[in-house]
Design an enzyme around this catalytic site. Sequence first.
Site, short mmCIF file in Angstrom:
data_model
loop_
_atom_site.label_atom_id
_atom_site.label_comp_id
_atom_site.label_asym_id
_atom_site.label_seq_id
_atom_site.Cartn_x
_atom_site.Cartn_y
_atom_site.Cartn_z
N ASP A 74 70.32 54.80 19.33
CA ASP A 74 70.43 56.12 18.83
C ASP A 74 71.74 56.61 18.36
O ASP A 74 72.72 55.78 18.69
CB ASP A 74 69.88 57.38 19.63
N ASN B 196 66.11 64.85 31.98
CA ASN B 196 64.79 65.37 31.78
C ASN B 196 63.64 64.27 31.34
O ASN B 196 62.57 64.67 30.97
CB ASN B 196 64.82 66.40 30.39
N HIS C 53 63.78 61.69 29.31
CA HIS C 53 64.01 61.12 28.05
C HIS C 53 64.48 59.65 28.19
O HIS C 53 65.01 59.20 28.98
CB HIS C 53 64.91 62.04 27.19
N GLU D 41 62.60 62.72 23.53
CA GLU D 41 62.68 64.17 24.14
C GLU D 41 61.05 64.30 24.80
O GLU D 41 60.16 64.15 24.10
CB GLU D 41 63.12 65.20 23.48
#
Length: 248
Positions: A67, A136, A138, A143
């Site tokens: 990314d 979280n 991801h 996400e």
Amino acid sequence: MKIRICKDYEEVSKAAAEIVRERLAAHPDTVLGLATGSTPVGMYERLAKMCQEGRISFREAKSFNLDEYVGIAIDHPESYHSFMGRHLFDHVDFAPGASRVPWTNGENPLKDCAEYDGAVSAAGGIDLQILGIGSNGHIAFNEPADDFTEETHVTELNESTIRDNARFFNSIAEVPTSAMTVGMGVIMKAKEILIMATGANKADAVYRMVHGGITPWVPASVLRLHPNVTLLLDEAAASKIDRGQIQS
Ligand code: F6R
């Protein structure tokens, strides 16, 4: 999923570097999927040292990063292009053009994303995908959401991800709010996955990845459906999992 619990960050980094070394020794033309963030830094340090000592070579290998932020200058110190140069590419012997990091200037993201997926496919897909995990759940910047996106795409970052990444910037206002990320399809098609998690702030995400439901709300949980995943944890990140239930 194979789970290995190491004493600390150093041991995780050492074990991860050794796995990469073994794969490159067996297949010098390995296609690596690479991650940024704090977690793989120790592994990259070790790989750079091994390369400088002539114990490993990336000359025939290729790599594709997961990314990159959208709207950041490519030479900004916190762009993932700069990160990879600083931590790995400037210290090892990849052939020119053999290492790619996603990039879009935002004008034609669909084209840029499709071109990136095309380049991964043209290389034969990822042989060994390195991953970290967000607090979280991801992976890459997939996400938590109602659905997985298979292809490389541009996504808005969650508030928790922006907060987590603020430590790299002068203020939270400077953290980019969107990113170009490979989708779950690229990751799940990798032949082998090595995911690392270290530190107590990852313990909840690791628990949900290992013991919770398999759901796009915890993107890392889907890795349980992949046939060849190794999860490397330090004691702090492993503190909430049920050790009796895991096969290692
Ligand atoms: C980085 C990436 C992210 C990170 C994750 C954990 O390329 O795709 O998913 O792996 O945010 O980041 P750290 O390692 O900084 O805790």
